[in-house]
Design an enzyme around this catalytic site. Structure first.
Site, short mmCIF file in Angstrom:
data_model
loop_
_atom_site.label_atom_id
_atom_site.label_comp_id
_atom_site.label_asym_id
_atom_site.label_seq_id
_atom_site.Cartn_x
_atom_site.Cartn_y
_atom_site.Cartn_z
N GLY A 1 -7.06 -0.10 2.96
CA GLY A 1 -8.16 0.76 3.41
C GLY A 1 -7.77 1.62 4.58
O GLY A 1 -6.79 2.36 4.52
N ALA B 1 -5.92 6.03 10.32
CA ALA B 1 -4.87 6.00 9.30
C ALA B 1 -5.43 5.39 8.02
O ALA B 1 -6.38 4.61 8.07
CB ALA B 1 -3.68 5.18 9.79
N CYS C 1 3.09 6.72 10.51
CA CYS C 1 2.92 7.27 9.16
C CYS C 1 4.10 8.14 8.74
O CYS C 1 3.99 9.00 7.88
CB CYS C 1 1.61 8.05 9.06
SG CYS C 1 0.19 7.08 9.62
N HIS D 1 -1.18 -2.11 13.65
CA HIS D 1 -2.52 -2.68 13.82
C HIS D 1 -2.49 -3.59 15.04
O HIS D 1 -1.51 -4.32 15.25
CB HIS D 1 -2.94 -3.51 12.61
CG HIS D 1 -3.01 -2.73 11.33
ND1 HIS D 1 -3.74 -1.57 11.20
CD2 HIS D 1 -2.44 -2.95 10.12
CE1 HIS D 1 -3.63 -1.11 9.97
NE2 HIS D 1 -2.84 -1.92 9.29
N GLY E 1 -4.43 3.94 3.95
CA GLY E 1 -3.45 3.55 2.93
C GLY E 1 -4.13 2.66 1.92
O GLY E 1 -4.84 1.72 2.29
N ARG F 1 0.85 -1.19 0.00
CA ARG F 1 0.00 0.00 0.00
C ARG F 1 0.88 1.24 0.00
O ARG F 1 2.08 1.17 0.23
CB ARG F 1 -0.93 0.02 1.23
CG ARG F 1 -0.18 0.09 2.52
CD ARG F 1 -1.01 0.54 3.71
NE ARG F 1 -0.29 0.30 4.96
CZ ARG F 1 0.74 1.02 5.41
NH1 ARG F 1 1.21 2.04 4.71
NH2 ARG F 1 1.32 0.71 6.55
N SER G 1 -7.75 2.29 9.14
CA SER G 1 -7.84 1.76 10.49
C SER G 1 -8.26 2.89 11.42
O SER G 1 -7.83 4.04 11.26
CB SER G 1 -6.50 1.17 10.94
OG SER G 1 -5.48 2.15 10.84
#
Length: 203
Positions: free
Chosen positions: A146, A133, A164, A73, A135, A66, A148
């Site tokens: 997608g 976030a 990031c 996560h 991406g 991505r 989070s």
């Protein structure tokens, strides 16, 4: 649009499943949204710089395809993957990013939280702290990966990275804002707003 609730699933097989889905889809394949949680994992985007991983805290690092830098996560964070045919939806990548951000902003506004975008830094912020976030990967006009949203999780692993790619970027979660949702409930609530936003774009 099919919404799939996959529960808590390992990161790498889910990423592989997204790639397989995107590679095998035809112009007639229905779009899908996957709502998941992952066990602890750091993911490093395509242009991700390893120096943004500050400390080894024993959490696996997965290099993925991505956009964006490194993120975390973990349980208590809802992750929503958008497997969409952008040509068919007649939506450009930039519009999709705006659509996703707007869905998060609207979902938080339902609970009296004023969230916003920061120009040049995709994602959603409350004040100067990042709460969501984002991406994406676009392949043959179709998206995967997608967003989070931090809900009710251990935020300490974020201290082991420059989230990031931003040194010292603060992170926040809905629990800290007195929003009484579990990750599952937050996922359902956010998904509803995503579907509304996509409908608006398409309409």
């Amino acid at each position: 649009m099919h919404v799939k609730r996959l529960g808590r699933v390992e990161y790498e097989p889910t990423w592989q499943a997204m790639q397989d889905f995107t590679a095998s889809r035809t112009p007639d394949t229905a779009d899908e949204i996957w709502i998941v949680e992952h066990p602890p994992v750091f993911t490093l985007g395509q242009a991700g710089k390893p120096e943004h991983l500050l400390n080894d805290v024993g959490i696996p690092v997965v290099k993925i395809d991505r956009g964006g830098q490194v993120t975390y996560h973990g349980p208590g964070q809802v992750v929503i993957y958008l497997l969409l045919d952008l040509h068919r939806l007649k939506i450009k990548v930039r519009e999709l990013v705006t659509t996703i951000e707007q869905a998060v902003i609207d979902a938080l506004a339902d609970y009296g939280v004023n969230a916003e975008r920061h120009s040049g830094a995709p994602g959603v912020y409350v004040g100067d702290a990042k709460i969501a976030a984002l991406g994406l990967k676009i392949k043959n006009g179709c998206s995967y990966h997608g967003l989070s949203l931090n809900v009710d999780m251990d935020l300490s692993p974020f201290a082991a990275i420059n989230p990031c790619g931003y040194a010292g970027l603060k992170v926040i979660q809905t629990k800290d804002l007195n929003i009484p949702l579990t990750a599952h409930e937050a996922g359902e609530h956010l998904c509803k707003h995503l579907l509304q936003q996509l409908d608006k774009q398409h309409g």
